[in-house]
Scaffold this active site. Structure first.
Site, PDB file in Angstrom:
ATOM      1  N   CYS A  18      -5.176   6.318 -14.933  1.00 14.45           N
ATOM      2  CA  CYS A  18      -4.886   7.723 -14.617  1.00 14.45           C
ATOM      3  C   CYS A  18      -3.951   8.383 -15.627  1.00 14.45           C
ATOM      4  O   CYS A  18      -3.673   9.580 -15.516  1.00 14.45           O
ATOM      5  CB  CYS A  18      -4.316   7.835 -13.211  1.00 14.45           C
ATOM      6  SG  CYS A  18      -5.403   7.095 -11.976  1.00 14.45           S
ATOM      7  N   HIS A  77       2.843  14.023 -11.823  1.00 14.12           N
ATOM      8  CA  HIS A  77       1.637  13.244 -11.542  1.00 14.12           C
ATOM      9  C   HIS A  77       1.216  13.510 -10.097  1.00 14.12           C
ATOM     10  O   HIS A  77       0.037  13.722  -9.821  1.00 14.12           O
ATOM     11  CB  HIS A  77       1.926  11.768 -11.784  1.00 14.12           C
ATOM     12  CG  HIS A  77       0.724  10.887 -11.765  1.00 14.12           C
ATOM     13  ND1 HIS A  77      -0.358  11.080 -12.591  1.00 14.12           N
ATOM     14  CD2 HIS A  77       0.430   9.791 -11.009  1.00 14.12           C
ATOM     15  CE1 HIS A  77      -1.274  10.150 -12.354  1.00 14.12           C
ATOM     16  NE2 HIS A  77      -0.821   9.356 -11.394  1.00 14.12           N
ATOM     17  N   GLU A 116       8.176   8.933  -8.151  1.00 11.90           N
ATOM     18  CA  GLU A 116       8.263  10.035  -9.117  1.00 11.90           C
ATOM     19  C   GLU A 116       9.392  10.985  -8.757  1.00 11.90           C
ATOM     20  O   GLU A 116      10.126  11.461  -9.633  1.00 11.90           O
ATOM     21  CB  GLU A 116       6.934  10.784  -9.201  1.00 11.90           C
ATOM     22  CG  GLU A 116       6.913  11.816 -10.306  1.00 11.90           C
ATOM     23  CD  GLU A 116       5.532  12.409 -10.564  1.00 11.90           C
ATOM     24  OE1 GLU A 116       5.346  13.001 -11.647  1.00 11.90           O
ATOM     25  OE2 GLU A 116       4.663  12.275  -9.685  1.00 11.90           O
ATOM     26  N   LYS A 130      -2.810  18.424  -8.236  1.00 17.27           N
ATOM     27  CA  LYS A 130      -3.725  17.590  -7.450  1.00 17.27           C
ATOM     28  C   LYS A 130      -3.897  18.098  -6.017  1.00 17.27           C
ATOM     29  O   LYS A 130      -4.854  17.722  -5.354  1.00 17.27           O
ATOM     30  CB  LYS A 130      -3.258  16.144  -7.478  1.00 17.27           C
ATOM     31  CG  LYS A 130      -3.376  15.498  -8.857  1.00 17.27           C
ATOM     32  CD  LYS A 130      -2.931  14.048  -8.836  1.00 17.27           C
ATOM     33  CE  LYS A 130      -3.085  13.386 -10.206  1.00 17.27           C
ATOM     34  NZ  LYS A 130      -2.099  13.877 -11.193  1.00 17.27           N
ATOM     35  N   HIS A 149      -7.410  14.213  -7.450  1.00 15.48           N
ATOM     36  CA  HIS A 149      -7.000  13.292  -8.507  1.00 15.48           C
ATOM     37  C   HIS A 149      -8.214  12.994  -9.384  1.00 15.48           C
ATOM     38  O   HIS A 149      -9.146  12.314  -8.965  1.00 15.48           O
ATOM     39  CB  HIS A 149      -6.453  12.006  -7.900  1.00 15.48           C
ATOM     40  CG  HIS A 149      -5.713  11.146  -8.871  1.00 15.48           C
ATOM     41  ND1 HIS A 149      -5.722  11.370 -10.239  1.00 15.48           N
ATOM     42  CD2 HIS A 149      -4.930  10.042  -8.682  1.00 15.48           C
ATOM     43  CE1 HIS A 149      -4.995  10.461 -10.842  1.00 15.48           C
ATOM     44  NE2 HIS A 149      -4.494   9.634  -9.923  1.00 15.48           N
ATOM     45  N   PHE A 184      -2.779   2.828 -13.028  1.00 15.34           N
ATOM     46  CA  PHE A 184      -2.806   1.450 -12.557  1.00 15.34           C
ATOM     47  C   PHE A 184      -2.521   0.525 -13.740  1.00 15.34           C
ATOM     48  O   PHE A 184      -2.923   0.786 -14.877  1.00 15.34           O
ATOM     49  CB  PHE A 184      -4.171   1.102 -11.973  1.00 15.34           C
ATOM     50  CG  PHE A 184      -4.403   1.631 -10.579  1.00 15.34           C
ATOM     51  CD1 PHE A 184      -3.398   2.256  -9.857  1.00 15.34           C
ATOM     52  CD2 PHE A 184      -5.642   1.496  -9.985  1.00 15.34           C
ATOM     53  CE1 PHE A 184      -3.616   2.725  -8.578  1.00 15.34           C
ATOM     54  CE2 PHE A 184      -5.887   1.965  -8.705  1.00 15.34           C
ATOM     55  CZ  PHE A 184      -4.869   2.579  -7.994  1.00 15.34           C
TER      56      PHE A 184
END
Length: 414
Positions: free
Chosen positions: A169, A309, A320, A338, A343, A402
């Site tokens: 991502c 993010h 975050e 998002k 996402h 990830f």
């Protein structure tokens, strides 16, 4: 904030063109307007019929024949189809003519996390139902992730460095940072960079659902993606693409090009912690933000806006927020696109980079959709409800993937 344009230092990097294809709209203007409206694009998706989680954020009204070309259905997976019109828009926005540029000095760096999953699914179904002779002779170029950069090179006659970055991502942001380095080293004069993803496929969505990463609000899709909200329960899968044209600022000035913003800093790191979960301390993310700011000649106190993010997952948003709170306190206006577009995985960092450029340019921070009940444990200033007018000289865009892969971009005003 110091001036990074010191003698002998790395050259300034200008953003001279942008293009977007997102669930908020086709084109940068439509996408910006959709994100600023702050209404989620999530809906039930027929591609996910019969799955426990069947909601997604799809690009509205996208037609490969109309937006790419008549032969696109034979030649391109959907992630490539989404990238081509975004790249065309960005090149046109930069007022560049591929017919006249030196292609050897033009690079392409695109982020992508999964390749052609929709094509792989279709071709595997053909193999099982009809046998090997029914499989397309183009199956390999349809599914391998490097082909999106290859197709853009063919589209624009770009014969310089050509690659795809895959950091899950964070892929789109990693691509943009890599493009920045190519320009700083003098390997290219122009780089088309960004990210694209078309992950709305049964296998990928089933896998994310099995992990517990997706929102289960299938009865109310529009309320499902809710970054930093106290009731967040997972993300909504999305698709889309974003492309930026980057040049050295001196070259852009020499040709009379408009500079929309400067890409002033880039940082990358790994948590080295877990396959899918972020380090709960956010140590490497904080270090990476500081490194990107240092390259930009900025301090945390200079940052007016953080494009987060912000996945809408309980753990990611908490980590975050910890990083943002520790670095910026409550002074930076935080948003996550998002909530609107879902996402988009490997495209997310690129989409958010373009939105950060527009936020700086327009002095406006878009709202975070569905941020109805702030989580009292987070302690950050999340913009919600309506866009917020704010002068922005320095903005930060975070992307995490990830494997613990982190990428941070710093943009400043032109």
């Amino acid at each position: 904030m110091r001036d990074p344009r010191e003698p002998g230092g790395p050259p300034e990097i200008a953003v001279t063109g942008i293009g977007l294809v997102t669930p908020a709209g086709i084109g940068a203007a439509a996408s910006w307007e959709g994100v600023c409206r702050g209404r989620s694009a999530a809906a039930r998706d027929p591609r996910l019929a019969d799955l426990p989680v069947d909601i997604a954020c799809a690009v509205p009204g996208f037609s490969p024949a109309e937006h790419v070309g008549r032969r696109s259905a034979l030649m391109h997976d959907r992630h490539v189809q989404l990238a081509i019109p975004a790249a065309r828009e960005a090149v046109a926005d930069a007022a560049l003519d591929p017919a006249t540029w030196d292609g050897a000095r033009v690079g392409v760096v695109i982020g992508n996390g999964s390749g052609g999953y929709s094509s792989a699914t279709r071709q595997h179904e053909r193999l099982l139902a009809e046998g090997p002779r029914a499989v397309s002779a183009l199956v390999i170029p349809l599914i391998v992730p490097n082909m999106v950069a290859g197709h853009l090179a063919m589209e624009f006659g770009a014969t310089g460095p050509n690659l795809v970055t895959a950091t899950a991502c964070a892929s789109g942001a990693t691509a943009i940072g890599t493009a920045m380095r190519l320009l700083q080293r003098g390997d290219c004069d122009v780089v088309l960079t960004g990210g694209t993803e078309a992950p709305v496929t049964p296998l990928l969505v089933a896998g994310f659902a099995q992990m517990g990463a997706l929102s289960r609000r299938v009865a109310d899709p529009a309320a499902a993606s809710r970054p930093f909200d106290a009731a967040r329960d997972g993300f909504v899968i999305g698709e889309g693409s974003a492309v930026l044209v980057l040049e050295r600022a001196a070259d852009a000035r020499a040709r009379g090009a408009r500079t929309r913003a400067r890409l002033a800093g880039y940082g990358a790191s790994a948590d080295a912690h877990h396959m899918t979960a972020p380090d709960p301390e956010g140590t490497q993310v904080s270090r990476t933000v500081r490194a990107a700011l240092a390259e930009a000649g900025a301090e945390p106190a200079d940052v007016a806006h953080v494009n987060a993010h912000g996945t809408s997952t309980p753990l990611n948003d908490a980590v975050e927020a910890r990083v943002v709170r520790g670095l910026f306190g409550g002074d930076a206006a935080v948003t996550s696109a998002k909530g609107v577009v879902g996402h988009t995985l490997g495209a997310a960092g690129a989409i958010e980079a373009v939105l950060t450029v527009l936020a700086i340019e327009r002095g406006t921070v878009p709202p975070t959709a569905n941020h109805d009940r702030p989580d009292p444990d987070l302690g950050i200033d999340v913009v919600a409800g309506a866009p917020r007018r704010r002068a922005i000289e320095v903005a930060v865009s975070h992307s995490f993937g990830f494997g613990g892969q982190n990428a941070v971009l710093v943009f400043t005003g032109a």
